[in-house]
Design a protein around this motif. Sequence first.
Motif, PDB file in Angstrom:
ATOM      1  N   ILE A 168       4.294   3.301  -3.815  1.00  0.00           N
ATOM      2  CA  ILE A 168       4.073   2.504  -5.114  1.00  0.00           C
ATOM      3  C   ILE A 168       2.814   1.674  -4.590  1.00  0.00           C
ATOM      4  CG2 ILE A 168       4.401   0.677  -6.804  1.00  0.00           C
ATOM      5  CD1 ILE A 168       7.669   1.595  -6.330  1.00  0.00           C
ATOM      6  N   PHE A 169       1.882   1.811  -5.448  1.00  0.00           N
ATOM      7  CA  PHE A 169       0.593   1.098  -5.127  1.00  0.00           C
ATOM      8  C   PHE A 169       0.151   0.171  -6.257  1.00  0.00           C
ATOM      9  CE2 PHE A 169      -0.206   4.336  -2.122  1.00  0.00           C
ATOM     10  CZ  PHE A 169      -1.229   3.956  -1.272  1.00  0.00           C
ATOM     11  N   ASP A 170      -0.241  -1.022  -5.984  1.00  0.00           N
ATOM     12  CA  ASP A 170      -0.924  -1.905  -7.110  1.00  0.00           C
ATOM     13  C   ASP A 170      -2.303  -1.616  -6.977  1.00  0.00           C
ATOM     14  OD1 ASP A 170       1.792  -3.083  -7.875  1.00  0.00           O
ATOM     15  OD2 ASP A 170       1.589  -4.617  -6.160  1.00  0.00           O
ATOM     16  N   VAL A 171      -2.906  -1.330  -7.935  1.00  0.00           N
ATOM     17  CA  VAL A 171      -4.181  -0.711  -8.037  1.00  0.00           C
ATOM     18  C   VAL A 171      -4.927  -1.822  -8.984  1.00  0.00           C
ATOM     19  CG1 VAL A 171      -5.946   1.088  -8.354  1.00  0.00           C
ATOM     20  CG2 VAL A 171      -3.595   1.776  -7.475  1.00  0.00           C
ATOM     21  N   GLY A 203       9.082  -1.276  -1.759  1.00  0.00           N
ATOM     22  CA  GLY A 203       9.881  -1.668  -0.356  1.00  0.00           C
ATOM     23  C   GLY A 203       8.877  -2.258   0.461  1.00  0.00           C
ATOM     24  N   GLU A 204       8.871  -1.932   1.950  1.00  0.00           N
ATOM     25  CA  GLU A 204       8.272  -2.541   2.960  1.00  0.00           C
ATOM     26  C   GLU A 204       6.625  -2.046   2.555  1.00  0.00           C
ATOM     27  OE1 GLU A 204       8.816  -4.045   5.350  1.00  0.00           O
ATOM     28  OE2 GLU A 204      11.019  -4.188   4.753  1.00  0.00           O
ATOM     29  N   PRO A 205       5.889  -2.930   3.010  1.00  0.00           N
ATOM     30  CA  PRO A 205       4.299  -2.950   2.634  1.00  0.00           C
ATOM     31  C   PRO A 205       3.852  -1.322   3.730  1.00  0.00           C
ATOM     32  CG  PRO A 205       4.588  -4.980   3.016  1.00  0.00           C
ATOM     33  CD  PRO A 205       5.870  -4.401   3.443  1.00  0.00           C
ATOM     34  N   MET A 235       6.089   1.082   0.489  1.00  0.00           N
ATOM     35  CA  MET A 235       6.983   2.421   0.284  1.00  0.00           C
ATOM     36  C   MET A 235       8.055   2.233  -0.845  1.00  0.00           C
ATOM     37  SD  MET A 235       6.171   4.256   2.818  1.00  0.00           S
ATOM     38  CE  MET A 235       7.790   5.411   2.892  1.00  0.00           C
ATOM     39  N   ALA A 236       8.284   3.241  -1.384  1.00  0.00           N
ATOM     40  CA  ALA A 236       9.305   3.215  -2.744  1.00  0.00           C
ATOM     41  C   ALA A 236      10.743   3.282  -1.991  1.00  0.00           C
ATOM     42  CB  ALA A 236       8.949   4.360  -3.628  1.00  0.00           C
ATOM     43  N   THR A 237      11.709   2.436  -2.488  1.00  0.00           N
ATOM     44  CA  THR A 237      13.040   2.425  -2.262  1.00  0.00           C
ATOM     45  C   THR A 237      13.606   3.695  -2.858  1.00  0.00           C
ATOM     46  OG1 THR A 237      13.498   1.093  -4.382  1.00  0.00           O
ATOM     47  CG2 THR A 237      12.969   0.069  -2.060  1.00  0.00           C
ATOM     48  N   SER A 238      14.880   3.772  -2.499  1.00  0.00           N
ATOM     49  CA  SER A 238      15.664   5.003  -3.295  1.00  0.00           C
ATOM     50  C   SER A 238      15.834   4.864  -4.723  1.00  0.00           C
ATOM     51  CB  SER A 238      17.067   5.310  -2.701  1.00  0.00           C
ATOM     52  OG  SER A 238      17.774   3.920  -2.618  1.00  0.00           O
ATOM     53  N   ALA A 289      -4.106   1.019   6.939  1.00  0.00           N
ATOM     54  CA  ALA A 289      -4.912   2.272   6.677  1.00  0.00           C
ATOM     55  C   ALA A 289      -4.271   3.170   5.515  1.00  0.00           C
ATOM     56  CB  ALA A 289      -4.539   3.297   7.950  1.00  0.00           C
ATOM     57  N   ALA A 290      -3.316   2.626   4.744  1.00  0.00           N
ATOM     58  CA  ALA A 290      -2.986   3.272   3.564  1.00  0.00           C
ATOM     59  C   ALA A 290      -3.204   2.720   2.502  1.00  0.00           C
ATOM     60  CB  ALA A 290      -1.598   3.684   3.476  1.00  0.00           C
ATOM     61  N   SER A 291      -3.927   1.435   2.592  1.00  0.00           N
ATOM     62  CA  SER A 291      -4.425   0.582   1.443  1.00  0.00           C
ATOM     63  C   SER A 291      -5.804   0.459   1.539  1.00  0.00           C
ATOM     64  CB  SER A 291      -3.799  -0.736   1.492  1.00  0.00           C
ATOM     65  OG  SER A 291      -2.480  -0.473   1.360  1.00  0.00           O
ATOM     66  N   GLY A 292      -6.758  -0.309   0.831  1.00  0.00           N
ATOM     67  CA  GLY A 292      -8.012  -0.550   0.798  1.00  0.00           C
ATOM     68  C   GLY A 292      -8.535  -1.338  -0.034  1.00  0.00           C
TER      69      GLY A 292
END
Length: 606
Positions: free
Chosen positions: A372-375, A313-315, A305-308, A319-322
């Motif tokens: 935010i994703f680390d891809v 932020g929190e992972p 999750m992106a912070t302000s 299901a939202a990653s893979g």
Amino acid sequence: RSPPSSSSLPLPRRCCFHPKGLQIQQQPFHSLLPHPFLFHTSTMARISQLALAACLALASFHADAFTVTHHAPTTSTHSHSNAPSLSTRRSTSGLIRQNQPLFLSSTADSKTSSLKRLPESAVELTLRIPAAATSAAYDKTLAEVAKSVSIPGFRKGAKIPPQVIENAWNKNGGKKALKTTAINELCGELIGSALKDEYDLEPIGQPTLVTPAEQLAEGFVPGEELEVVIKCDVWPEIQWKEVEGQEKPYLGLKGTYKRKPFNQERFDAAMRDLTERYAKLEPYDDDSQALVTGDACKVNMVGYMATSDGEKGEPLPDAASGDDVEVVLGPGRYMEGLVEGLEGGKVGETKSVNVRFPDALKNKELAGKDAIFDVTILSASKRILPEITDEFAAEVRPGLTAESLKDELRKAVDGQDAQEYMGARNEALAKAVSEIMDVDVPDTLVTNSAREKYAMMMTEMRGSGMADEEIKTLISPENFIKYKDIEKPDIIRDFKVSMAVDEIARLESIKVPAYQVEEQMQSLKDQATKDGQSTEDIDDEQTRRKVESTLERRMVYDFLADGADLAVEYVDEEGEFDEALMEKLAADSLAREEAEKEAEAAAEEA
């Protein structure tokens, strides 16, 4: 509509036609049917009262009119209608009295008649009624009267001499009135069987005596032969005009209608989507090659999750990653920012990509949120789209060619737009059909249809705020005749189309599958429930008949369209001027203005 009275014959259901309510596909079915289709009494009360008022005010039958004995038809070609089959020669026995009195049955063979054809599907029937029938009819009239009068010296049910009954009936017109009743009774009993059995015709509307019954009564002698002449409208017979080069005149119909142009942009997008499904992947020769739009890659994704302030932020939930996720770099495929963040990336790199989840996401905790994703890019391939060739078409479906594939896709893409203009297509077909029919439309049918339209116009005026007192001043025979003259051409054309559609359905054995009728019935009820209406007020039998009729009409029009030669004029929607529609609106407006002027003049005189 006004209920049938003793001086009018109910119009067959077939005459209630709706030729323009055929645009069914891809629309809520209930929206295509006449408004009071669900028959809720709360909705219909005001309309029915106004219709009744109009019809009663306009009913101007002859004093010598009598009622033909009428029964429901015994057979019907189409299950949705109680009207007789529209064959070239009609064969049902719906208008014949089934159980005739003995005095008529015993003399049926001896009576003779002659027929003269008149314009507008009317006839003049001459009946020569034998002496035995006139005597029996007069005796029957006396017997009926004897039941309703009290004569001193005679107990109830006793045989009373004719002269006594005639004297007792003096206050009601005496012997002449009794003879008039007997004549009307004879005509009412005999006309149906004479027309049907001897001439294979079906009377409609209200028959009238050319010489009034009161005048005939002056020379009427029970026990002597009586000759009467009756004028009556009869159900018209279908006659098709000959069309050169066509065995069936309703095939190859010619006409023109307008619709908006073919949507080439939508076609190109559909063709691109099809080729995308058959794209082949060719791995990169050089892992240092940067990803570009249209390529594909496999990646591992870890989300937060992106912070302000835009930091991690929190992972995100698993299901939202893979891992080993295939991503095609194309617009509109994924959440906003993912494709843009991967463009320019290379195999082996890990990129930090800012995204925003769609607002319509089912997971409401993530919907519309930034992340935010680390891809990590594991592999990359170039996507090669196939060319539109016969080989590719055969891969899509065996037997297809490049040209037939394009034709099918063009029809599919154009289907939605074409459906929007189905009404215009059907109107062109209806116009063409009406021109190849040679049918005299009875004035009875024209008058009844005009009355319904006139009553509905009064209802619309009330809905627009006109006071009831003003509306009452508009309901006059003079105003109705003016309105009827304006509407008559459209009524005649619509009736011809209605007859033609039913006849074509019969000739071509076009029938609606029962399951389709049930599906639409359920759809109507579901819509009524959704709108907060009770389904208990729905007349299932009548609704089912109308549903089947509407579906059958759609099938007939589709059948006609398949064999028609219709020219399509493509026009832009904006600024298009419909001359025919404007003429129709102008005619309707003229009728209303004349009616309102009559009301104002009547108000001034009052």
